[in-house]
Design an enzyme around this catalytic site. Structure first.
Site, PDB file in Angstrom:
ATOM      1  CG  ASP A 181      -2.101  -0.959   1.034  1.00 60.10           C
ATOM      2  OD1 ASP A 181      -2.296  -1.458  -0.090  1.00 60.10           O
ATOM      3  OD2 ASP A 181      -2.819  -1.212   2.021  1.00 60.10           O
TER       4      ASP A 181
ATOM      5  CG  ASN B 246      -4.120   6.956   2.675  1.00 56.61           C
ATOM      6  OD1 ASN B 246      -4.928   6.470   1.899  1.00 56.61           O
ATOM      7  ND2 ASN B 246      -3.253   6.226   3.346  1.00 56.61           N
TER       8      ASN B 246
END
Length: 228
Positions: free
Chosen positions: A63, A137
Site C-alpha cells: 500500500d 489518504n
C-alpha cells in the site's frame, strides 16, 4: 503499459522481471521511469514523458508503494493497478500468483475503474496561502513534539462545528479511512461513498466523535490559543 516498482523489495523486483519477460513473450511493452529502469537494467523514459505515454500502470509493492505511485501520477490521466507484495493490501489488492491472468484481463479491457477522492489542502499564514498539499489518504494537523494539547477550531463550509482540545485532527478520504484514521477511531468508509471524514486525535473531551462531511465541503482547521 507502465510499471512502477518498490525497488527495495527483492520480491517486487522479481515480480517486475517476471512481468518484463512475460511482456517480451506476449508482445507487450512495459514503460519504466528512470529509477526503475536503472535498477532493472533496461531502457526507460524520463518522468514527464512517462506520464504522457502511460494510461495504465502496474504498481508492484504494498500500500505504501501504491500511495507513492498515486503521488507520482497526480494530475496525469493514469489508472493504477496494484500487485500486493506488502502486508495489508487495501489499495494494492492484486495477488502475485494471479499477475499473468490479471495482465491478460487488463489488455482485453476486462476491468472496471474505481475513482478515488483526493484531498487538496492549503496552508495559510497571516492570511496568505504559503503551501498547497494533495493527499490520497489524509491530511493531518498535529501538535508535533509540543507537550500541550491543541485547541483546534473546525469549520465545515464556513460554519463552526466545534473547537476541539486534542493532539490533532485527521481529515481523511474514504480511501484513507483504513489508514491513520482507523487507528484514531474513525469508521471504515468504502471508496465509492462521496464524503470526507474528520477525526480528532486523542481528544481531551467526553463528547468528541468522528464526523462525516460532504465530499465538496471545505474544511478549515484553525489552531487557537498558544498554537496559533
Amino acid at each position: 503499459m507502465g510499471l512502477l516498482v518498490n525497488t527495495r523489495k527483492p520480491g517486487a523486483l522479481a515480480m517486475a522481471r517476471f512481468l518484463l519477460e512475460w511482456g517480451m513473450s506476449s508482445g507487450v511493452s512495459f514503460i519504466l521511469p528512470p529509477h526503475e529502469a536503472s535498477v532493472l537494467g533496461i531502457q526507460g523514459v524520463d518522468d514527464d514523458e512517462w506520464r504522457k505515454m502511460v494510461t495504465v500502470a502496474i504498481v508492484i509493492g504494498g500500500d505504501g508503494t501504491f500511495l507513492r505511485a498515486a503521488r507520482y501520477v497526480m494530475g496525469a490521466p493514469v489508472s493504477l493497478y496494484g500487485i500486493n507484495l506488502g502486508h495489508l493490501g487495501f489499495l494494492a489488492s492484486g495477488k502475485a500468483e494471479e499477475a499473468e491472468k490479471d495482465m491478460e484481463s487488463i489488455l482485453a479491457g476486462e476491468y472496471t475503474l474505481q475513482p478515488h477522492s483526493v484531498l487538496e489542502g492549503e496552508i495559510y499564514r497571516d492570511g496568505k496561502s504559503i503551501h498547497t498539499l494533495f493527499a490520497l489518504n489524509d491530511l493531518v494537523l498535529a501538535k508535533g513534539a509540543m507537550a500541550r494539547v491543541m485547541h483546534i477550531e473546525v469549520c465545515i463550509s464556513g460554519k463552526v462545528l466545534n473547537t476541539i482540545p486534542a493532539d490533532g485532527i485527521i481529515v481523511s478520504t474514504p480511501t484513507g479511512s483504513t489508514a491513520y484514521a482507523l487507528s484514531a477511531g474513525g469508521p471504515i468508509v468504502p471508496p465509492h461513498i462521496p464524503c470526507t471524514v474528520i477525526i480528532p486525535i486523542c481528544a481531551h473531551t467526553l463528547y468528541s466523535r468522528p464526523v462525516l462531511a460532504g465530499e465538496k465541503d471545505v474544511i478549515t482547521l484553525t489552531p487557537r490559543g498558544y498554537h496559533r
